[in-house]
Motif scaffolding. Structure first.
Motif, PDB file in Angstrom:
ATOM      1  N   VAL A  31       8.465  -4.510 -16.213  1.00 43.60           N
ATOM      2  CA  VAL A  31       9.781  -4.820 -15.660  1.00 43.60           C
ATOM      3  C   VAL A  31      10.299  -6.153 -16.184  1.00 43.60           C
ATOM      4  O   VAL A  31      11.472  -6.301 -16.522  1.00 43.60           O
ATOM      5  CB  VAL A  31       9.711  -4.843 -14.119  1.00 43.60           C
ATOM      6  N   THR A  32       9.412  -7.150 -16.261  1.00 47.57           N
ATOM      7  CA  THR A  32       9.782  -8.469 -16.792  1.00 47.57           C
ATOM      8  C   THR A  32       8.784  -8.848 -17.886  1.00 47.57           C
ATOM      9  O   THR A  32       7.863  -9.642 -17.646  1.00 47.57           O
ATOM     10  CB  THR A  32       9.782  -9.548 -15.689  1.00 47.57           C
ATOM     11  N   PHE A 100       0.489   1.467 -12.900  1.00 41.38           N
ATOM     12  CA  PHE A 100       1.640   0.899 -12.205  1.00 41.38           C
ATOM     13  C   PHE A 100       2.829   0.671 -13.132  1.00 41.38           C
ATOM     14  O   PHE A 100       3.970   0.661 -12.675  1.00 41.38           O
ATOM     15  CB  PHE A 100       1.245  -0.400 -11.512  1.00 41.38           C
ATOM     16  N   CYS A 101       2.565   0.530 -14.409  1.00 43.34           N
ATOM     17  CA  CYS A 101       3.657   0.326 -15.355  1.00 43.34           C
ATOM     18  C   CYS A 101       4.305   1.639 -15.774  1.00 43.34           C
ATOM     19  O   CYS A 101       5.530   1.735 -15.869  1.00 43.34           O
ATOM     20  CB  CYS A 101       3.139  -0.409 -16.594  1.00 43.34           C
ATOM     21  N   VAL A 102       3.507   2.693 -15.969  1.00 39.02           N
ATOM     22  CA  VAL A 102       3.998   3.936 -16.565  1.00 39.02           C
ATOM     23  C   VAL A 102       4.052   5.102 -15.575  1.00 39.02           C
ATOM     24  O   VAL A 102       5.023   5.861 -15.537  1.00 39.02           O
ATOM     25  CB  VAL A 102       3.121   4.328 -17.779  1.00 39.02           C
ATOM     26  N   ILE A 103       3.014   5.253 -14.757  1.00 38.67           N
ATOM     27  CA  ILE A 103       2.893   6.450 -13.916  1.00 38.67           C
ATOM     28  C   ILE A 103       3.501   6.274 -12.528  1.00 38.67           C
ATOM     29  O   ILE A 103       4.252   7.141 -12.054  1.00 38.67           O
ATOM     30  CB  ILE A 103       1.410   6.876 -13.813  1.00 38.67           C
ATOM     31  N   GLU A 104       3.211   5.189 -11.858  1.00 37.83           N
ATOM     32  CA  GLU A 104       3.688   4.989 -10.484  1.00 37.83           C
ATOM     33  C   GLU A 104       5.203   5.095 -10.331  1.00 37.83           C
ATOM     34  O   GLU A 104       5.674   5.658  -9.325  1.00 37.83           O
ATOM     35  CB  GLU A 104       3.185   3.648  -9.947  1.00 37.83           C
ATOM     36  N   PRO A 105       6.015   4.598 -11.282  1.00 37.85           N
ATOM     37  CA  PRO A 105       7.466   4.771 -11.118  1.00 37.85           C
ATOM     38  C   PRO A 105       7.904   6.229 -11.013  1.00 37.85           C
ATOM     39  O   PRO A 105       8.937   6.524 -10.408  1.00 37.85           O
ATOM     40  CB  PRO A 105       8.035   4.134 -12.403  1.00 37.85           C
ATOM     41  N   ARG A 106       7.108   7.165 -11.563  1.00 33.70           N
ATOM     42  CA  ARG A 106       7.434   8.587 -11.454  1.00 33.70           C
ATOM     43  C   ARG A 106       6.782   9.230 -10.218  1.00 33.70           C
ATOM     44  O   ARG A 106       7.258  10.244  -9.715  1.00 33.70           O
ATOM     45  CB  ARG A 106       6.924   9.350 -12.675  1.00 33.70           C
ATOM     46  N   VAL A 107       5.703   8.640  -9.739  1.00 31.86           N
ATOM     47  CA  VAL A 107       4.922   9.249  -8.661  1.00 31.86           C
ATOM     48  C   VAL A 107       5.317   8.718  -7.280  1.00 31.86           C
ATOM     49  O   VAL A 107       5.385   9.470  -6.305  1.00 31.86           O
ATOM     50  CB  VAL A 107       3.414   9.010  -8.910  1.00 31.86           C
ATOM     51  N   LYS A 108       5.532   7.411  -7.184  1.00 32.94           N
ATOM     52  CA  LYS A 108       5.917   6.743  -5.938  1.00 32.94           C
ATOM     53  C   LYS A 108       4.856   6.906  -4.836  1.00 32.94           C
ATOM     54  O   LYS A 108       5.171   6.911  -3.651  1.00 32.94           O
ATOM     55  CB  LYS A 108       7.252   7.283  -5.415  1.00 32.94           C
ATOM     56  N   PHE A 109       3.590   7.006  -5.235  1.00 27.29           N
ATOM     57  CA  PHE A 109       2.517   7.150  -4.252  1.00 27.29           C
ATOM     58  C   PHE A 109       2.425   5.924  -3.348  1.00 27.29           C
ATOM     59  O   PHE A 109       2.209   6.035  -2.140  1.00 27.29           O
ATOM     60  CB  PHE A 109       1.183   7.385  -4.974  1.00 27.29           C
ATOM     61  N   PHE A 110       2.615   4.749  -3.931  1.00 28.77           N
ATOM     62  CA  PHE A 110       2.465   3.516  -3.158  1.00 28.77           C
ATOM     63  C   PHE A 110       3.704   3.190  -2.317  1.00 28.77           C
ATOM     64  O   PHE A 110       3.729   2.170  -1.640  1.00 28.77           O
ATOM     65  CB  PHE A 110       2.099   2.358  -4.087  1.00 28.77           C
ATOM     66  N   ASP A 111       4.694   4.072  -2.351  1.00 29.67           N
ATOM     67  CA  ASP A 111       5.830   3.955  -1.449  1.00 29.67           C
ATOM     68  C   ASP A 111       5.607   4.717  -0.140  1.00 29.67           C
ATOM     69  O   ASP A 111       6.381   4.567   0.810  1.00 29.67           O
ATOM     70  CB  ASP A 111       7.108   4.487  -2.120  1.00 29.67           C
ATOM     71  N   SER A 245      -8.912  -4.812  -8.598  1.00 32.74           N
ATOM     72  CA  SER A 245      -8.242  -3.996  -9.612  1.00 32.74           C
ATOM     73  C   SER A 245      -6.883  -3.475  -9.166  1.00 32.74           C
ATOM     74  O   SER A 245      -5.929  -3.453  -9.957  1.00 32.74           O
ATOM     75  CB  SER A 245      -9.143  -2.818 -10.013  1.00 32.74           C
ATOM     76  N   ILE A 246      -6.769  -3.042  -7.939  1.00 29.20           N
ATOM     77  CA  ILE A 246      -5.529  -2.396  -7.514  1.00 29.20           C
ATOM     78  C   ILE A 246      -4.366  -3.380  -7.513  1.00 29.20           C
ATOM     79  O   ILE A 246      -3.227  -3.050  -7.843  1.00 29.20           O
ATOM     80  CB  ILE A 246      -5.713  -1.756  -6.112  1.00 29.20           C
ATOM     81  N   MET A 247      -4.656  -4.632  -7.161  1.00 28.81           N
ATOM     82  CA  MET A 247      -3.552  -5.601  -7.066  1.00 28.81           C
ATOM     83  C   MET A 247      -3.290  -6.291  -8.399  1.00 28.81           C
ATOM     84  O   MET A 247      -2.128  -6.578  -8.727  1.00 28.81           O
ATOM     85  CB  MET A 247      -3.848  -6.630  -5.993  1.00 28.81           C
ATOM     86  N   ILE A 248      -4.335  -6.528  -9.189  1.00 30.27           N
ATOM     87  CA  ILE A 248      -4.106  -7.122 -10.510  1.00 30.27           C
ATOM     88  C   ILE A 248      -3.334  -6.144 -11.386  1.00 30.27           C
ATOM     89  O   ILE A 248      -2.470  -6.542 -12.176  1.00 30.27           O
ATOM     90  CB  ILE A 248      -5.440  -7.520 -11.165  1.00 30.27           C
ATOM     91  N   GLY A 249      -3.605  -4.863 -11.228  1.00 29.42           N
ATOM     92  CA  GLY A 249      -2.834  -3.868 -11.959  1.00 29.42           C
ATOM     93  C   GLY A 249      -1.366  -3.918 -11.593  1.00 29.42           C
ATOM     94  O   GLY A 249      -0.485  -3.884 -12.462  1.00 29.42           O
ATOM     95  N   GLN A 250      -1.087  -4.010 -10.295  1.00 27.31           N
ATOM     96  CA  GLN A 250       0.308  -4.091  -9.844  1.00 27.31           C
ATOM     97  C   GLN A 250       1.000  -5.342 -10.376  1.00 27.31           C
ATOM     98  O   GLN A 250       2.160  -5.296 -10.800  1.00 27.31           O
ATOM     99  CB  GLN A 250       0.360  -4.114  -8.310  1.00 27.31           C
ATOM    100  N   PHE A 251       0.277  -6.452 -10.347  1.00 25.82           N
ATOM    101  CA  PHE A 251       0.886  -7.722 -10.733  1.00 25.82           C
ATOM    102  C   PHE A 251       1.116  -7.810 -12.239  1.00 25.82           C
ATOM    103  O   PHE A 251       2.205  -8.167 -12.697  1.00 25.82           O
ATOM    104  CB  PHE A 251       0.010  -8.883 -10.261  1.00 25.82           C
ATOM    105  N   THR A 252       0.100  -7.465 -13.026  1.00 27.33           N
ATOM    106  CA  THR A 252       0.210  -7.631 -14.475  1.00 27.33           C
ATOM    107  C   THR A 252       1.106  -6.572 -15.111  1.00 27.33           C
ATOM    108  O   THR A 252       1.648  -6.799 -16.202  1.00 27.33           O
ATOM    109  CB  THR A 252      -1.174  -7.587 -15.145  1.00 27.33           C
ATOM    110  N   ALA A 253       1.285  -5.418 -14.444  1.00 30.30           N
ATOM    111  CA  ALA A 253       2.096  -4.349 -15.016  1.00 30.30           C
ATOM    112  C   ALA A 253       3.514  -4.804 -15.309  1.00 30.30           C
ATOM    113  O   ALA A 253       4.138  -4.342 -16.269  1.00 30.30           O
ATOM    114  CB  ALA A 253       2.112  -3.144 -14.071  1.00 30.30           C
ATOM    115  N   ARG A 254       4.015  -5.727 -14.511  1.00 29.74           N
ATOM    116  CA  ARG A 254       5.406  -6.166 -14.705  1.00 29.74           C
ATOM    117  C   ARG A 254       5.579  -7.019 -15.953  1.00 29.74           C
ATOM    118  O   ARG A 254       6.696  -7.201 -16.436  1.00 29.74           O
ATOM    119  CB  ARG A 254       5.883  -6.945 -13.472  1.00 29.74           C
ATOM    120  N   PHE A 255       4.479  -7.540 -16.509  1.00 32.11           N
ATOM    121  CA  PHE A 255       4.573  -8.473 -17.635  1.00 32.11           C
ATOM    122  C   PHE A 255       4.209  -7.860 -18.987  1.00 32.11           C
ATOM    123  O   PHE A 255       4.226  -8.552 -19.997  1.00 32.11           O
ATOM    124  CB  PHE A 255       3.672  -9.683 -17.383  1.00 32.11           C
TER     125      PHE A 255
END
Length: 405
Positions: A31-32, A100-111, A245-255
């Motif tokens: 994202v950024t 979190f960068c590629v798949i989650e935006p299509r899946v929205k599991f964490f929503d 792993s779950i949170m570092i993936g979320q955080f680093t995916a944006r960069f």
């Protein structure tokens, strides 16, 4: 717990293989996005904590004591330490970052509301554990303060200051780049100073360094030993990595900076491992030669360790406040600052009371892995299998980080 962990590990490695098989050359954009060196710096400093600096010198002897721990007999202590911290287990971060960068935006599991709650419980709990590790290890590294075993008021003050700094820096995402790059350069400087001191005092040479570093090769020739738990202590480490792993993936995916999938894997497994291997080689040389750690180096190690804690806490606080919509912009700087400060200090104390365990958090993350997979298979399989690129709204614009709040 061992069976649950082993199942989680097998699933994780299989998921990584599937991603590489299907999306080997996909261009991954966050994202950024930031420049690749900055991304690696953010990954390294956010994905590690004070344990990297503090643990090895306390652990080498134990890994070398085969009378009490014969399970370590397949490799030397440096290779064992490297295996607990580097290379293969950074695949956890690769898996979650890609997801979190590629798949989650299509899946929205964490929503999903329940998943959102569990996810943030994991993030907040691991955040507090990071501060707790700093607290309980300070007596060993600063024996001049107190008796070398007991946590004294000064140590509480140090941890409080680290939490306070992290909460403040988490209020603006631009501080992430400053902290990460600054910590990375200081870490490199620390390695250079420690090896330089050994060299200047006649206790080390360039050949000695490469000879020591070469011991890490036993890790790669025995890689299969590290894929499942060796013992309870290794199990603790693996649960700890799952928790992160779950949170570092979320955080680093944006960069992520437009790397191909295979390039992203190399960036996330190889570059941090080079830094870790270099650092551990220097520490192992000091251990093997019985060299004393000078007071000024000890202070430098503590300083870098605290900066890594601030980096980690910064990224985690930023993540859970974004997820819960408890941002500084919405709450105001004062409420944001004091609310997070009180929460983090309180949870840190709960870990000290043995009320919480990082193994429970790691086990919960494995449950999230499995639940997400089942959800995709049952409800989002066609969307995931049809992925051919990063979300269209993610563009390779390095100016976005400057505009982000």
């Amino acid at each position: 717990m061992t069976l649950w962990l082993s199942t989680g590990l097998i699933f994780t490695f299989a998921a990584i293989a599937l991603i590489l098989f299907k999306w080997w050359d996909l261009k991954v954009i966050g994202v950024t996005p930031v420049r690749t060196f900055t991304f690696i710096a953010i990954l390294f400093t956010s994905g590690l904590d004070v344990g990297l600096i503090m643990f090895p010198l306390t652990e080498f002897a134990g890994y070398g004591n085969l009378a009490e721990s014969p399970e370590y007999g397949f490799a030397n202590p440096l290779a064992i330490e490297f295996g607990f911290w580097a290379f293969l287990i950074w695949g956890f971060y690769f898996l979650t970052c890609f997801y979190f960068c590629v798949i989650e935006p299509r899946v929205k599991f964490f929503d999903i509301p329940l998943v959102r709650v569990v996810n943030n419980v994991v993030i907040i709990g691991t955040c507090a554990f990071t501060a707790f590790l700093l607290l309980v290890n300070l007596p060993w590294y600063l024996p001049e303060i107190g008796d070398g075993e007991t946590v004294v008021p000064t140590f509480y003050l140090i941890v409080f200051a680290a939490i306070a700094a992290a909460v403040y820096s988490s209020s603006k995402i631009k501080y992430v780049r400053i902290l990460s790059l600054g910590s990375s350069w200081l870490f490199i400087a620390l390695i250079a100073v420690m090896w330089g001191r050994a060299f200047l005092t006649g206790n080390g040479s360039v050949g000695d360094f490469f000879g020591t570093a070469g011991l890490i090769g036993e890790y790669f020739t025995n890689l299969h030993h590290f894929m499942l738990p060796l013992n309870d202590y290794h199990e603790f480490y693996l649960f700890w990595w799952f928790a992160w792993s779950i949170m570092i993936g979320q955080f680093t995916a944006r960069f992520v900076s437009g790397l191909r999938t295979w390039q992203l894997m190399i960036a996330m497994l190889v570059f941090p491992s080079i830094a870790i291997g270099t650092w551990f080689s220097v520490l192992y040389h000091y251990h093997a030669e019985g060299l004393e750690i000078a007071a000024f180096i000890n202070i430098a190690m503590i300083t870098v360790g605290i900066l890594m804690v601030i980096n980690s806490l910064d990224s985690l606080i930023r993540l859970y406040t974004d997820n819960l919509n408890l941002t500084a912009r919405r709450l105001g700087q004062g409420k944001y600052y004091f609310g997070n400060l009180i929460a983090m200090c309180g949870l840190t104390m709960l870990f000290q009371l043995d009320f919480l365990r990082i193994q429970w958090v790691g086990a919960l993350v494995i449950a999230l892995y499995f639940s997400c997979f089942v959800y995709i298979v049952m409800k989002r399989r066609s969307e995931v299998m049809g992925i051919e690129g990063s979300p269209k709204e993610n563009t390779l614009d390095f100016r976005k980080i400057e505009l982000a709040s």
